[in-house]
Write a protein that holds these residues in place. Structure first.
Motif, PDB file in Angstrom:
ATOM      1  N   GLY A  11       0.782  -1.228   0.000  1.00  0.00           N
ATOM      2  CA  GLY A  11       0.000   0.000   0.000  1.00  0.00           C
ATOM      3  C   GLY A  11       0.815   1.280   0.000  1.00  0.00           C
ATOM      4  N   LYS A  12       1.941   1.284   0.706  1.00  0.00           N
ATOM      5  CA  LYS A  12       2.750   2.503   0.775  1.00  0.00           C
ATOM      6  C   LYS A  12       3.321   2.862  -0.587  1.00  0.00           C
ATOM      7  N   TYR A  13       3.618   1.841  -1.404  1.00  0.00           N
ATOM      8  CA  TYR A  13       4.122   2.103  -2.755  1.00  0.00           C
ATOM      9  C   TYR A  13       2.985   2.541  -3.687  1.00  0.00           C
ATOM     10  N   VAL A  14       1.797   2.006  -3.443  1.00  0.00           N
ATOM     11  CA  VAL A  14       0.626   2.457  -4.206  1.00  0.00           C
ATOM     12  C   VAL A  14       0.370   3.936  -3.928  1.00  0.00           C
ATOM     13  N   LEU A  15       0.481   4.335  -2.650  1.00  0.00           N
ATOM     14  CA  LEU A  15       0.280   5.736  -2.290  1.00  0.00           C
ATOM     15  C   LEU A  15       1.321   6.616  -2.963  1.00  0.00           C
ATOM     16  N   ARG A  16       2.571   6.189  -2.958  1.00  0.00           N
ATOM     17  CA  ARG A  16       3.620   6.983  -3.605  1.00  0.00           C
ATOM     18  C   ARG A  16       3.340   7.139  -5.097  1.00  0.00           C
ATOM     19  N   GLU A  17       2.866   6.062  -5.721  1.00  0.00           N
ATOM     20  CA  GLU A  17       2.558   6.119  -7.152  1.00  0.00           C
ATOM     21  C   GLU A  17       1.397   7.070  -7.421  1.00  0.00           C
ATOM     22  N   LEU A  18       0.394   7.037  -6.562  1.00  0.00           N
ATOM     23  CA  LEU A  18      -0.745   7.947  -6.727  1.00  0.00           C
ATOM     24  C   LEU A  18      -0.306   9.403  -6.609  1.00  0.00           C
ATOM     25  N   LEU A  19       0.612   9.667  -5.682  1.00  0.00           N
ATOM     26  CA  LEU A  19       1.085  11.036  -5.488  1.00  0.00           C
ATOM     27  C   LEU A  19       1.991  11.495  -6.634  1.00  0.00           C
ATOM     28  N   SER A  20       2.493  10.557  -7.420  1.00  0.00           N
ATOM     29  CA  SER A  20       3.312  10.931  -8.575  1.00  0.00           C
ATOM     30  C   SER A  20       2.442  11.437  -9.724  1.00  0.00           C
ATOM     31  N   LYS A  21       1.131  11.162  -9.630  1.00  0.00           N
ATOM     32  CA  LYS A  21       0.191  11.641 -10.637  1.00  0.00           C
ATOM     33  C   LYS A  21      -0.345  13.006 -10.223  1.00  0.00           C
ATOM     34  N   GLU A  22      -0.584  13.842 -11.188  1.00  0.00           N
ATOM     35  CA  GLU A  22      -1.076  15.180 -10.894  1.00  0.00           C
ATOM     36  C   GLU A  22      -2.563  15.155 -10.519  1.00  0.00           C
ATOM     37  N   SER A  23      -2.910  15.970  -9.541  1.00  0.00           N
ATOM     38  CA  SER A  23      -4.315  16.274  -9.218  1.00  0.00           C
ATOM     39  C   SER A  23      -5.122  15.080  -8.707  1.00  0.00           C
ATOM     40  N   ILE A  24      -4.472  14.072  -8.146  1.00  0.00           N
ATOM     41  CA  ILE A  24      -5.217  12.969  -7.531  1.00  0.00           C
ATOM     42  C   ILE A  24      -5.213  13.168  -6.020  1.00  0.00           C
ATOM     43  N   GLY A  25      -6.401  13.364  -5.457  1.00  0.00           N
ATOM     44  CA  GLY A  25      -6.530  13.449  -4.015  1.00  0.00           C
ATOM     45  C   GLY A  25      -6.762  12.059  -3.440  1.00  0.00           C
ATOM     46  N   VAL A  26      -6.159  11.773  -2.293  1.00  0.00           N
ATOM     47  CA  VAL A  26      -6.219  10.428  -1.719  1.00  0.00           C
ATOM     48  C   VAL A  26      -6.755  10.494  -0.292  1.00  0.00           C
ATOM     49  N   LEU A  27      -7.761   9.669  -0.027  1.00  0.00           N
ATOM     50  CA  LEU A  27      -8.266   9.468   1.336  1.00  0.00           C
ATOM     51  C   LEU A  27      -7.696   8.166   1.877  1.00  0.00           C
ATOM     52  N   VAL A  28      -7.247   8.193   3.118  1.00  0.00           N
ATOM     53  CA  VAL A  28      -6.685   7.009   3.763  1.00  0.00           C
ATOM     54  C   VAL A  28      -7.374   6.813   5.105  1.00  0.00           C
ATOM     55  N   VAL A  29      -7.781   5.588   5.373  1.00  0.00           N
ATOM     56  CA  VAL A  29      -8.326   5.251   6.691  1.00  0.00           C
ATOM     57  C   VAL A  29      -7.335   4.338   7.393  1.00  0.00           C
ATOM     58  N   THR A  30      -6.863   4.759   8.552  1.00  0.00           N
ATOM     59  CA  THR A  30      -5.972   3.919   9.340  1.00  0.00           C
ATOM     60  C   THR A  30      -6.120   4.283  10.804  1.00  0.00           C
ATOM     61  N   ARG A  31      -5.762   3.379  11.663  1.00  0.00           N
ATOM     62  CA  ARG A  31      -5.910   3.645  13.098  1.00  0.00           C
ATOM     63  C   ARG A  31      -4.609   4.199  13.672  1.00  0.00           C
ATOM     64  N   SER A  32      -4.765   4.997  14.705  1.00  0.00           N
ATOM     65  CA  SER A  32      -3.594   5.528  15.401  1.00  0.00           C
ATOM     66  C   SER A  32      -2.865   4.404  16.116  1.00  0.00           C
ATOM     67  N   GLY A  33      -1.548   4.551  16.223  1.00  0.00           N
ATOM     68  CA  GLY A  33      -0.767   3.589  16.974  1.00  0.00           C
ATOM     69  C   GLY A  33      -0.667   4.011  18.429  1.00  0.00           C
ATOM     70  N   VAL A  34       0.081   3.238  19.200  1.00  0.00           N
ATOM     71  CA  VAL A  34       0.253   3.554  20.623  1.00  0.00           C
ATOM     72  C   VAL A  34       0.963   4.888  20.789  1.00  0.00           C
ATOM     73  N   GLU A  35       1.961   5.133  19.951  1.00  0.00           N
ATOM     74  CA  GLU A  35       2.752   6.362  20.071  1.00  0.00           C
ATOM     75  C   GLU A  35       2.687   7.234  18.827  1.00  0.00           C
ATOM     76  N   GLU A  36       1.864   6.865  17.852  1.00  0.00           N
ATOM     77  CA  GLU A  36       1.789   7.621  16.600  1.00  0.00           C
ATOM     78  C   GLU A  36       0.338   7.961  16.261  1.00  0.00           C
ATOM     79  N   LYS A  37       0.113   9.177  15.786  1.00  0.00           N
ATOM     80  CA  LYS A  37      -1.183   9.529  15.239  1.00  0.00           C
ATOM     81  C   LYS A  37      -1.349   8.812  13.902  1.00  0.00           C
ATOM     82  N   ALA A  38      -2.603   8.693  13.462  1.00  0.00           N
ATOM     83  CA  ALA A  38      -2.871   7.998  12.201  1.00  0.00           C
ATOM     84  C   ALA A  38      -2.116   8.643  11.041  1.00  0.00           C
TER      85      ALA A  38
END
Length: 222
Positions: A11-38
């Motif tokens: 998934g992280k590589y898919v996100l990087r590929e999406l960001l390499s394209k112009e004008s694509i907005g991305v929504l991500v759903v993930t849970r916060s970790g113990v010491e990290e925000k989502a």
């Protein structure tokens, strides 16, 4: 575009590929970790895709940071729970509960407005039993397919694996990538799944094909 599994192995590589394209907005759903925000989890995962030994690392870092800040929206939820975990659970006061309910409604409406859903979730573990891997994927798959039936039509892209097309040494086979998973394993093609991970992908891919028969616009990527 909604990306499921943005902090995962693929998934992280898919996100990087999406960001390499112009004008694509991305929504991500993930849970916060113990010491990290989502949002920090998603950013740190994305950051791991950059080659730090490169002499242009700092330049790429700033470019990626700008794209992430401008085009990625991270919702703190859980994609394998009902309504992606966007609920008011855990709130103590009435005011907090009503505010959380309103926020979850707005967030879910935001999800319902996307034009496409990319499902790159699921555990990558060739040693785990297939039943366990399938159980981990089904709740998220259900939520995503239900989302595709809300509001405007949405394309559903399932990130599968080439491991579903492994053939045995005794029966080497060249398979057409356009074959459905049902055709591959429903005929004498010599295709053999050799791991629990591959079996789990086969089962989920078959369910995705069934969803396509019910009118959902489906694509499978391997």
């Amino acid at each position: 575009m909604l990306l499921i599994g943005a902090t995962g192995f693929y998934g992280k590589y898919v996100l990087r590929e999406l960001l390499s394209k112009e004008s694509i907005g991305v929504l991500v759903v993930t849970r916060s970790g113990v010491e990290e925000k989502a949002s920090d989890r998603v950013w740190n995962s994305l950051l791991s895709t950059i080659d730090r030994s490169s002499g242009t690392f700092e330049q790429h870092l700033e470019q990626l940071r700008h794209k992430f800040q401008m085009r990625v929206t991270v919702l703190d939820g859980n994609y394998d729970k009902e309504r992606f975990g966007l609920s008011d659970e855990g709130k103590k006061s009435t005011i907090e509960s009503h505010f959380a309910l309103l926020t979850s409604f707005i967030d879910y409406q935001l999800l319902a407005s996307v034009e496409a859903v990319i499902f790159a979730g699921g555990l990558v573990n060739v040693l785990q039993h297939p039943d366990y891997l399938i159980e981990q994927s089904l709740p998220a798959l259900r939520e995503c397919l239900q989302l595709c039936c809300i509001g405007s039509p949405k394309r559903f892209v399932f990130v599968s694996s080439l491991s579903v097309f492994v053939s045995s040494d005794d029966s080497p086979t060249i398979l057409d990538e356009h074959l459905s998973i049902g055709d591959v394993y429903g005929a004498n093609t010599g295709a053999t799944a050799i791991s629990g991970y591959a079996i789990s992908k086969i089962v989920v891919e078959y369910l995705v094909e069934l969803a396509a028969l019910h009118g959902i616009d489906v694509r499978v990527s391997k």
